[in-house]
Every structure is written in C-alpha cells, then in structure tokens.
Design an enzyme around this catalytic site. Structure first.
Site, short mmCIF file in Angstrom:
data_model
loop_
_atom_site.label_atom_id
_atom_site.label_comp_id
_atom_site.label_asym_id
_atom_site.label_seq_id
_atom_site.Cartn_x
_atom_site.Cartn_y
_atom_site.Cartn_z
N LYS A 256 106.29 17.36 -22.60
CA LYS A 256 106.84 18.63 -22.14
C LYS A 256 107.18 18.55 -20.65
O LYS A 256 106.71 17.65 -19.95
CB LYS A 256 105.83 19.75 -22.40
CG LYS A 256 104.51 19.58 -21.66
CD LYS A 256 103.42 20.48 -22.23
CE LYS A 256 102.12 20.28 -21.48
NZ LYS A 256 100.99 20.97 -22.12
N TYR B 97 107.82 23.49 12.11
CA TYR B 97 107.83 24.95 12.15
C TYR B 97 106.46 25.51 12.52
O TYR B 97 105.43 25.00 12.07
CB TYR B 97 108.26 25.50 10.79
CG TYR B 97 109.69 25.24 10.47
CD1 TYR B 97 110.73 25.74 11.25
CD2 TYR B 97 110.03 24.47 9.36
CE1 TYR B 97 112.06 25.49 10.94
CE2 TYR B 97 111.36 24.21 9.04
CZ TYR B 97 112.37 24.72 9.84
OH TYR B 97 113.68 24.48 9.53
#
Ligand code: PLP
Length: 368
Positions: free
Chosen positions: A40, A263
């Site tokens: 999956k 940042y």
C-alpha cells in the site's frame, strides 16, 4: 532548440531490489508461512509497480493494498498475483472488486449481502476473507459474532469466505496485550467447525511476524520488514536496507561567528563555520520536524550535523570538521549509514510515515 543533456536529479531514492528479495526470503524463513506483501501507499514510497513486479517474480501469495485505486494500479501494471484489500470497500467500489477478482475483507453483514448481490448480478462468485476485530477497532466482526456471521454468509450463494484475518494494534509496543490477542484469535479459529474451509488465516504484520507465534495462521502480512526496517527499532542484521535517500551538496561557504542559519535564525554560528548547502528539504519529504533536533547526514564517509531549520528545498550541514567536501558530493539523508528509524525518532515520527512522506519530486532509482 539545442539538445542539452538532461542533468541528473537533485534528490533521489536508491531502491535496492536485491535487498528487497533478500528481505522477502528472510520473512518466509522466519515465519514459515505464505507471504502477503503489503505494498500500500506506493509500496511505502518505494514505487508500487517496480516493487510489485519484483515481488511477483518471487512468487508472493498476495499483494496487500489499501484501496481499489491501488488494486487497479497493480492490475493495470499486468501483475497477476492475487490482490487483497486491507480496508473496507465502499458500495460504489464493489462491482469493480468483483470484476477484477480482487479479494476484499468483509467487515459487516451489509457489506457481505451487497457483495453477494453484485457478484450474482455479474454471474460471478466472490472470494473474500472475513475480517475479525480482535482489538484494532478499525473494522471487522467481533470474535463473539464470527460464528453467526460465517453461518449467515454461507447462506449467500455468490460469496465464499476463503480466509480469516485480524490485525494487531500494538505488536511493537505491548507484548502482553499482543500475546493475549494471538491467543484469542487462535482460540476463535480452533473453535470454528468450518476452520478447514479457509485457505488462508492471517494475523501478523511485521512486528507480529518477528515477535510472536500463532497456532493457526498460515499467512503473514509484512510491510515494513520487506523494506528492511524492524518495527522494534533494534539493530537488525537479518534485514537489509532497501531505500537510501540521497541528495547533493550544492554550495559550500565560510561564515563568521554569530551568523544565522536558516528560517527563524534558530541556529547562530559560534565559530568560523564551513556551511554546506544540500538540495533537499521538506518539499521532498525530508521531515521539517527534524529542525534543531540535531539530525545528521552522511557525506564522504562521515556523519555531519545539520544546522537550523529544514527548508522546503534545502538544508545546511556543518562541514567545519570535515574538509575535502566539494559541491556535487553525494549526501545520504537516510539509508545504510543513517537508519531511517533514527530520522523518524528525531522527527517525532515513525519509519512508515517517513517513507510514505517522500514526495514525487524525489526520483526513484532502482538497482537490480
Ligand atoms: C499496513 C498493514 C500491514 C503491514 O504492517 P507493517 O507494520 O508495515 O508490517 C499488515 N496488515 C494490515 C491490515 C495493514 O493495514
């Protein structure tokens, strides 16, 4: 237009197919049971089609997928191995399930009755497994309701229950509960007069396969293990790393003390620092939650720490104590030298999520 050659990708995941084959045979040897290869979510981010084709050649018994979209991808890729749907189906999906002979799990009598109607209308017999909820709480019949459900479904002419399955919510966290779950499931199966009619009986995911033994199952459903990672976060010598996430150093610069990196300026240099910028970020699925949790990357045979926050496309590494690096050098973000479990732990995540978060921007490269 000039025919400039295409540059190699900035970030890529190297997927080692021989390691995948090795892990499958190790799972077979350890369990002594049939294997449903759980593929999956794009084979846990490794790429559904190539992984499925490789595993199909090794003769796995089933592919386990999450939904009909994934089942369709396998069928369209020409994979002939039976496909099992790990989750419940929606009413509108059931005629497609019947038409392609995908094997669903039955979670309610409504689902079973509707499947019966759809299969009868199609002139087909649906083979399905009965889902038993022994503690996962996600779907299936409670153990006490299983005998009656089996009897009711036996009366449906176009549905045949060919298997029985349950799932483990805490096999990597709660040994006592999981042992009692195995025992409850085995006891239920042993009590069923129709038990010999089931072709497949299954309970174990990767952790269940590694840590527990059942008296009744003949099929295991490993996902994570096939991709080379133990859910127990231990050193594992049995399974081989399949995916190595890589990128390259793009630029190397000398910065003075007191200079901010990335940042928020959460990191300030405390010494003259050689900063190497690497072309990968959270836009590639490298977890932003790693920021300032001292993740390390592997360059030219050594681990070096990252500095400051993970940005969308780039991260910065401290190369001060690792001279000799040059722009273009390969960087391992995780793989044989930086275990994905370590990255997951530092990101407050789990390896399953780290793998499935790798975005399409990352090129998948397959090594036979
Ligand atoms: C995803 C899944 C698995 C595989 O789990 P791993 O821990 O990756 O081995 C097995 N069974 C079911 C029902 C699942 O949903």
């Amino acid at each position: 237009m000039s025919a400039a050659p295409e540059s190699s990708p900035r970030s890529w995941a190297e997927v080692d197919l021989s390691a995948l084959r090795h892990n499958l045979s190790a799972a077979r040897e350890l369990s002594g049971q049939h294997v449903m290869a759980v593929v999956k979510a794009g084979a846990y981010g490794h790429g559904l089609e190539t992984m499925a084709r490789t595993l199909a050649r090794e003769g796995v018994t089933f592919f386990g997928v999450a939904n009909v979209g994934e089942a369709r991808q396998l069928t369209n890729a020409g994979v002939n191995t039976p496909v099992y749907l790990l989750g419940a189906t929606l009413p509108g999906e059931r005629s497609e399930v019947v038409a392609h002979h995908w094997v669903p799990c039955l979670n309610t009598m409504e689902e079973a009755r509707h499947f019966n109607q759809v299969a009868r209308d199609a002139g087909s017999i649906l083979h399905a497994h009965l889902a038993v909820d022994t503690g996962m709480g996600r779907g299936g019949f409670l153990p006490a309701d299983v005998p009656a459900a089996l009897e009711a479904i036996r009366a449906l002419s176009s549905v045949r229950v060919t298997g029985l399955g349950s799932h483990l919510p805490a096999a990597d966290e709660d040994v006592e509960f999981t042992r009692s779950q195995f025992d409850a499931f085995d006891t239920l199966v042993e009590s069923l007069p129709s038990r010999d009619e089931f072709e497949y009986i299954h309970l174990a995911n990767s952790a269940g396969l590694l840590g527990y033994r059942s008296r009744t199952t003949n099929l295991v459903r490993p996902g994570l293990l096939l991709y080379g990672v133990s859910p127990f976060d231990d050193d594992n010598n049995t399974f081989r790393t399949v995916m190595t996430l890589k990128s390259r150093l793009s630029v190397i610069r000398e910065l003075p003390p007191g200079h901010g990196i990335s940042y928020g300026r959460t990191f300030l240099t405390t010494r003259p620092t050689r900063v190497g910028t690497i072309g990968i970020g959270y836009g590639d699925g490298y977890p932003r939650a790693l920021s300032n949790n001292t993740p390390e990357v592997f360059i030219r045979g050594r681990r070096v720490p990252l500095l400051g926050r993970v940005t969308m496309d780039q991260v910065m590494a401290d190369l001060t104590d690792h001279p000799g690096c040059t722009p273009g050098d390969e960087v391992e973000l995780f793989g044989p030298n930086i275990p994905v479990s370590e990255i997951a732990r530092k990101a407050g995540s789990i390896p399953w999520e780290v793998f499935t978060s790798i975005t399409p921007r990352v090129h998948r490269t397959y090594l036979e």
